[in-house]
Every structure is written in structure tokens, then in C-alpha cells.
Design an enzyme around this catalytic site. Structure first.
Site, short mmCIF file in Angstrom:
data_model
loop_
_atom_site.label_atom_id
_atom_site.label_comp_id
_atom_site.label_asym_id
_atom_site.label_seq_id
_atom_site.Cartn_x
_atom_site.Cartn_y
_atom_site.Cartn_z
N GLU A 275 -16.09 -38.92 41.85
CA GLU A 275 -17.09 -39.99 41.67
C GLU A 275 -16.74 -40.85 40.46
OE1 GLU A 275 -19.33 -40.87 43.90
OE2 GLU A 275 -18.53 -39.21 45.06
N TRP A 278 -14.54 -43.33 41.67
CA TRP A 278 -15.15 -44.52 42.29
C TRP A 278 -15.49 -45.55 41.22
CZ3 TRP A 278 -15.42 -46.45 47.05
CH2 TRP A 278 -15.18 -45.60 48.12
N TRP A 306 -26.71 -64.65 56.40
CA TRP A 306 -27.68 -63.91 55.58
C TRP A 306 -28.95 -64.73 55.41
CZ3 TRP A 306 -26.04 -59.19 55.05
CH2 TRP A 306 -24.70 -58.89 54.78
N ASN A 342 -28.08 -41.80 44.29
CA ASN A 342 -27.04 -42.56 45.01
C ASN A 342 -27.28 -42.62 46.53
OD1 ASN A 342 -24.41 -43.93 45.26
ND2 ASN A 342 -23.83 -42.04 46.31
N TRP A 360 -26.86 -59.60 50.33
CA TRP A 360 -26.65 -58.49 49.42
C TRP A 360 -26.83 -58.91 47.96
CZ3 TRP A 360 -22.36 -59.31 46.23
CH2 TRP A 360 -21.40 -60.22 46.69
N TRP A 383 -22.78 -52.83 46.43
CA TRP A 383 -23.53 -53.68 47.37
C TRP A 383 -22.59 -54.22 48.45
CZ3 TRP A 383 -28.42 -54.24 48.66
CH2 TRP A 383 -29.38 -53.73 47.79
P1 FAD Z 1 -22.85 -38.64 39.43
O1 FAD Z 1 -22.94 -38.30 40.87
O2 FAD Z 1 -23.08 -37.57 38.45
O3 FAD Z 1 -21.40 -39.28 39.21
C1 FAD Z 1 -20.76 -39.34 37.94
C2 FAD Z 1 -20.43 -40.77 37.57
O4 FAD Z 1 -19.53 -41.34 38.51
C3 FAD Z 1 -21.63 -41.71 37.57
O5 FAD Z 1 -22.34 -41.63 36.36
C4 FAD Z 1 -20.99 -43.07 37.80
O6 FAD Z 1 -20.48 -43.62 36.61
C5 FAD Z 1 -19.83 -42.72 38.71
N1 FAD Z 1 -20.22 -42.94 40.11
C6 FAD Z 1 -20.89 -42.09 40.92
N2 FAD Z 1 -21.02 -42.63 42.16
C7 FAD Z 1 -20.42 -43.83 42.11
C8 FAD Z 1 -20.22 -44.88 43.08
N3 FAD Z 1 -20.64 -44.76 44.34
N4 FAD Z 1 -19.58 -46.00 42.69
C9 FAD Z 1 -19.11 -46.12 41.42
N5 FAD Z 1 -19.27 -45.17 40.47
C10 FAD Z 1 -19.91 -44.04 40.81
N6 FAD Z 1 -23.58 -47.15 39.63
C11 FAD Z 1 -23.63 -47.64 38.39
O7 FAD Z 1 -23.17 -46.98 37.45
N7 FAD Z 1 -24.17 -48.87 38.14
C12 FAD Z 1 -24.68 -49.65 39.13
O8 FAD Z 1 -25.14 -50.76 38.85
C13 FAD Z 1 -24.68 -49.13 40.46
N8 FAD Z 1 -25.22 -49.84 41.48
C14 FAD Z 1 -25.18 -49.31 42.75
C15 FAD Z 1 -25.72 -50.08 43.81
C16 FAD Z 1 -25.71 -49.57 45.10
C17 FAD Z 1 -26.25 -50.40 46.25
C18 FAD Z 1 -25.16 -48.29 45.36
C19 FAD Z 1 -25.14 -47.73 46.74
C20 FAD Z 1 -24.62 -47.55 44.31
C21 FAD Z 1 -24.61 -48.04 43.01
N9 FAD Z 1 -24.06 -47.31 41.94
C22 FAD Z 1 -24.09 -47.85 40.68
C23 FAD Z 1 -23.30 -46.06 42.18
C24 FAD Z 1 -24.08 -44.75 42.07
O9 FAD Z 1 -25.25 -44.81 42.83
C25 FAD Z 1 -24.43 -44.35 40.63
O10 FAD Z 1 -23.29 -44.44 39.81
C26 FAD Z 1 -24.92 -42.90 40.59
O11 FAD Z 1 -26.04 -42.74 41.41
C27 FAD Z 1 -25.26 -42.53 39.17
O12 FAD Z 1 -25.83 -41.26 39.09
P2 FAD Z 1 -25.11 -40.07 38.34
O13 FAD Z 1 -24.70 -40.51 36.97
O14 FAD Z 1 -26.00 -38.88 38.42
O15 FAD Z 1 -23.82 -39.89 39.21
#
Ligand code: FAD
Length: 478
Positions: A275, A278, A306, A342, A360, A383
């Protein structure tokens, strides 16, 4: 002469390469933070990030004081502010920015430094790998995540993070500083931040506590539980990463130490680090496509029909009143805590761009304003991913069904009951679809649809057909 250390985007002392290098030079160090709302244009920090930043700056100031230093605060044009200080410093150090605006500003600072014959250094620090380093065999840019991550895993060298310096040498005289209040970081309305403040403790110490707790308690089950919004199975490190309060290299190193050394826990650890991958991928995409926040990566989506502007359905989505419980729970979690799980982010985003057919960018803007982890790259890339127009995106025709998604990932309705308490007494069979519950069941649960909880704002079957027709229209055009 002192070194000016620009701390924007890197609000920490731990694993801060620019800070450590400045201290090692033996010169006094002037830590500086500049808030540049006008310069940020459309991407001026949103309400939730402003609240977070204020709290974070307070804590950073204290940590700096404990090391014999201070934090100089300014607001205004970043390059001009730095330029005004160049006569009194020997060098400017900063952590590299990857956003289009951050890069432009850092380039301007660099040019000013050249004019004034001041050393200017940009250090790595907020990514595991620099965007220039992860390239395909032919030197191209990765557009698909899996090969990108495979290559990244070959390149990450596991170099140890740097600790915080013991002391930060202070200059004989400090430049003037604004007060924190002058930065006008209070969100509007002010009471909006109260529940957010009850949920989070910003700052680098809290980031390290969160990481340690996650690694000790949840990392081993991460793969199995990370999609379940009703349990705290993910790290919640995103706002700390977005504010540069913890480095990805620190997260990487601690995960190796506490999780990856244990055979049984490795799978959870691998998925967690993926993650982080990502996050790297999104930033690399933004670096190589500066228009990512405003234009679709897949060009044919420029003509997608859209819907845009505001209407009462968009307001219902923002406020968690769509009549689809998992969507409403997610949007209310966002409003109340500044964060959303997420899996639920994907569900609410799909609902907006496919069921509602809304642009979006409307969702991206709302998230930008309300997420404590709002991050230009992650937000835009995610998005676009959901909307089907991004890199490695989910195909547009794959439309999330909020009912089956809810039943699969929140089978007992724990998440719904937390954020949509008016549905608490519904049996599990109907918690994700109150509109299908028999009148007697609704009565027993104290629910009157349209009064205590909304009726669905749209007919999903018809909307699905509309969405697929919209997709077909651009295919024909292409
Ligand atoms: P964990 O699951 O613990 O993951 C660890 C770290 O990995 C996160 O803190 C984050 O930095 C990174 N990460 C995890 N999932 C993703 C992902 N899908 N894409 C990129 N990085 C990821 N994340 C943001 O940090 N900022 C945003 O503005 C943001 N907007 C989002 C908008 C949408 C529509 C979606 C679907 C996802 C978005 N995310 C965003 C990605 C993701 O949802 C969050 O990073 C995640 O939920 C953060 O929770 P966590 O720290 O517990 O993640």
C-alpha cells in the site's frame, strides 16, 4: 552564516535528511515554515488539513525548542519570503516536493539562490524512491502498478532512517516570525473541527505511536482485515504521511524489524508495504503527469458526459443522506473524523461517478476539503482510478454495488451502526437495504423511510444503464 531550512511538507525531526545535513555542516540552522495560500491556487489546503497543520506546527515548535531551536512562521509568497532572507544566510536546504506547484516554487528558490550566490540543496525524504529512479527497461514511465512495484522492490535498498539530531545549532539572531494565529488556519465553521480533534492527535510523536501500535497489534492480520471498515485494521498513518510527520523510510524500516522478521506475520507486512507502494505510484504518476488532478489520464475520457455543478443529490452525497447505508456511513465518517476507510472511499466514489454520473473532480474537491490526509497525488490518482480514466484503473463498466459491497465487508453492520445510528435496530438482513425491509420490520426498528432515514435518491438499475450508455458514447467517439 546560518542555513535556512524550509520545513514545508516535512514537519518532523526524525529521518529528515535536510535537517541532519544542515546540523552536520556545523552552521546555525533557521527552521522556517511558510504558508502560501495564494501560491497554492486551487490546491490551497482544505479545511481538515488546515486544522491538522495548526496542531502539527504547535507540536513541531515544541520539539524544535527542546533541541535549542525555534520555528519561524511566515505567510505569503514562498519564493519571495525566502528571497528576502537570502542576504543573511549561507544556504537554503529543503526536502524535495513532487507536486507541480511545489516543484515550481522550489525551482524559483533555486534561481534566487543562484542570483544571490547562496548554496541551494534539495534532499530526498518523503518517498522511498525518487521518481527518476523507477523506470522501465526502455527508460519509460510505469503506467501499471504491479510491474512498477516489482521494480521498486528491486531498488529499495533498505538504508536505515536517520534519527533526529541531538541539538540544532541556533543563530545569534532570529528573523521575525508570525504568530500561529496569523496563519489563519482555523477551519470554518470552527465547531466542525471538534469531532476531528476528538479522533486524532497530529504531530510526529503521535505518528510513531500509531506506527508502533499498528505493527504490534494489527499488521499480521492486515491482508485479511484491511477491507473491513468496522474494525481498526489499517495503520491510519495517511494524515501523518500527508503532512510529512513520518517518513516512508521509517515505516519501511520499522515494518522490516517488527513484522518481516517473523515468518507468520510476513504476508500482512508485505500487503501493508504494497500500500505504501501505491502511494509511491500515485506520486510518480503526478510527477510525470502534472495535470493529473484536473485532467483524465486516458484522453478519451475528456469527452465523457459527466454531470457537473451542485445540486441537491450532490449535497445528499456529501452529507451522507443518499438512502444507501454504506455510502452514508462513509460520508458521515469523513465529515465527523476527517478520514474514511479505503474500501468505503472506493464505494462512495463509485456511487458518485457511476451511479450519479457526476464528474470525479466534484468528489476530488470534496475530499480535498474534508480529508485530514488530503494528498494531491493520492487523491487525484484514486479518483481517476475509480472513474476508470486513470492509470491501471478499474474498468468503468465495473460498477460497485453498495449493497453487496456492504454485505460482504460489513456483514454484521457494525460500521453502519456506528455512523448511521438511526438504523441501529435494523436486523442484519436489512441493514444494507432498509428500502427492502417489510413495513413491520421498519416499524419495530423505529424507522420511517423518508423521515428518520432517507429513501434512496436514485434507482440503481436505471442509473447503471445510463452509466453504460455514457461509456458507449465515448467509445463511439474514439
Ligand atoms: P493503510 O492501509 O494503513 O496503508 C498505509 C499507507 O499506504 C497509507 O497511509 C497511505 O499513505 C498509503 N496508501 C494506502 N492505500 C493507498 C491507495 N489506494 N493509494 C495510495 N496510497 C495508499 N490517500 C491519501 O493518503 N490521501 C488522499 O487524499 C486519498 N484520497 C483517496 C480518494 C479515493 C477516492 C480513494 C478510493 C482513496 C484515496 N486514498 C487517499 C487512498 C487510501 O484510501 C488511503 O491512503 C487510506 O485509506 C489511508 O488509510 P491508512 O493510513 O490506514 O492506510
Amino acid at each position: 552564516k546560518p542555513i535556512l531550512l524550509l520545513m514545508n511538507e516535512t514537519l518532523r525531526l526524525d529521518d529528515h535528511m535536510a535537517l541532519v545535513s544542515a546540523c552536520e555542516s556545523g552552521a546555525p540552522v533557521i527552521p522556517l515554515f511558510i504558508l502560501d495560500d495564494a501560491g497554492a491556487g486551487d490546491w490551497k489546503l482544505g479545511g481538515a488539513r488546515r486544522w491538522w497543520l495548526r496542531e502539527s506546527l504547535k507540536r513541531l515548535e515544541k520539539s524544535l525548542q527542546a533541541k535549542g531551536s525555534r520555528l519561524i512562521l511566515r505567510s505569503g509568497n514562498t519564493a519571495e519570503m525566502v528571497s528576502g532572507l537570502l542576504g543573511d544566510v549561507s544556504a537554503v536546504y529543503m526536502t524535495r516536493s513532487y507536486s507541480p506547484i511545489g516543484r515550481r516554487v522550489q525551482e524559483e528558490i533555486h534561481q534566487q539562490c543562484t542570483v544571490h550566490d547562496v548554496d541551494c540543496r534539495r534532499f530526498a525524504g518523503n518517498l522511498l524512491l525518487e521518481p527518476e529512479d523507477v523506470r522501465t527497461k526502455t527508460g519509460g514511465i510505469y503506467e501499471v502498478f504491479s510491474p512498477f512495484w516489482r521494480r521498486a522492490l528491486e531498488l529499495i535498498d533498505g538504508s536505515p532512517p536517520l534519527g533526529a539530531p541531538d541539538r540544532i545549532p541556533a543563530p545569534d539572531a532570529w528573523p521575525e516570525s508570525d504568530d500561529l494565529d496569523d496563519l489563519k488556519l482555523d477551519p470554518k465553521p470552527a465547531h466542525w473541527a471538534e469531532p476531528i480533534a476528538a479522533t486524532w492527535v497530529p504531530g510526529e510523536d503521535a505518528a510513531h505511536d500509531m506506527l508502533a501500535k499498528f505493527l504490534a497489534e494489527a499488521a499480521r492480520d492486515y491482508k485479511a482485515k484491511r477491507d473491513v471498515p468496522g474494525v481498526e485494521a489499517t495503520s491510519r498513518l495517511s494524515p501523518y504521511l500527508a503532512n510529512g510527520e513520518i517518513s516512508p523510510r521509517r515505516i519501511w524500516a520499522e515494518t522490516q524489524l517488527h513484522v518481516m522478521t517473523n515468518e507468520q506475520d510476513r504476508t500482512g507486512g508485505d500487503w501493508f508495504l504494497r500500500e505504501l507502494g501505491w502511494r509511491e505510484f500515485s506520486t510518480h504518476l503526478l510527477f510525470n503527469n502534472p495535470t493529473l488532478p484536473v485532467r483524465p489520464l486516458k484522453a478519451q475520457f475528456e469527452d465523457f458526459p459527466w454531470r457537473e455543478g451542485m445540486d441537491d443529490k450532490v449535497e445528499a452525497w456529501q452529507q451522507g443522506r443518499t438512502g444507501f447505508p454504506i455510502v452514508d456511513a462513509g460520508m458521515r465518517q469523513l465529515w465527523q473524523t476527517g478520514w474514511m476507510h479505503n474500501r468505503v472511499r472506493m464505494i462512495v466514489a463509485s456511487f458518485l461517478v457511476k451511479d450519479m454520473l457526476w464528474h470525479w473532480r466534484t468528489g476530488e474537491d470534496w475530499f480535498w476539503d474534508t480529508l485530514v490526509d488530503a494528498d494531491l497525488a493520492n487523491n487525484a490518482a484514486s479518483w481517476q482510478w475509480v472513474a476508470g480514466c486513470g492509470a491501471d484503473a478499474a474498468p468503468y463498466f465495473r460498477i460497485f454495488n453498495p449493497i453487496t459491497q456492504g454485505e460482504k465487508f460489513d456483514p454484521e453492520g457494525d460500521y453502519i451502526r456506528t455512523y448511521v445510528p438511526e438504523l441501529s435496530d435494523l436486523p442484519n438482513d436489512y441493514i444494507h437495504k432498509p428500502f427492502e425491509a417489510p413495513a413491520g420490520v421498519l416499524k419495530m426498528a423505529g424507522i420511517s423511510l423518508g423521515e428518520t432515514y432517507p429513501k434512496p435518491i436514485l434507482d440503481r438499475k436505471a442509473c447503471r444503464e445510463r452509466a453504460l450508455a455514457a461509456l458507449a458514447s465515448i467509445k463511439k467517439a474514439a
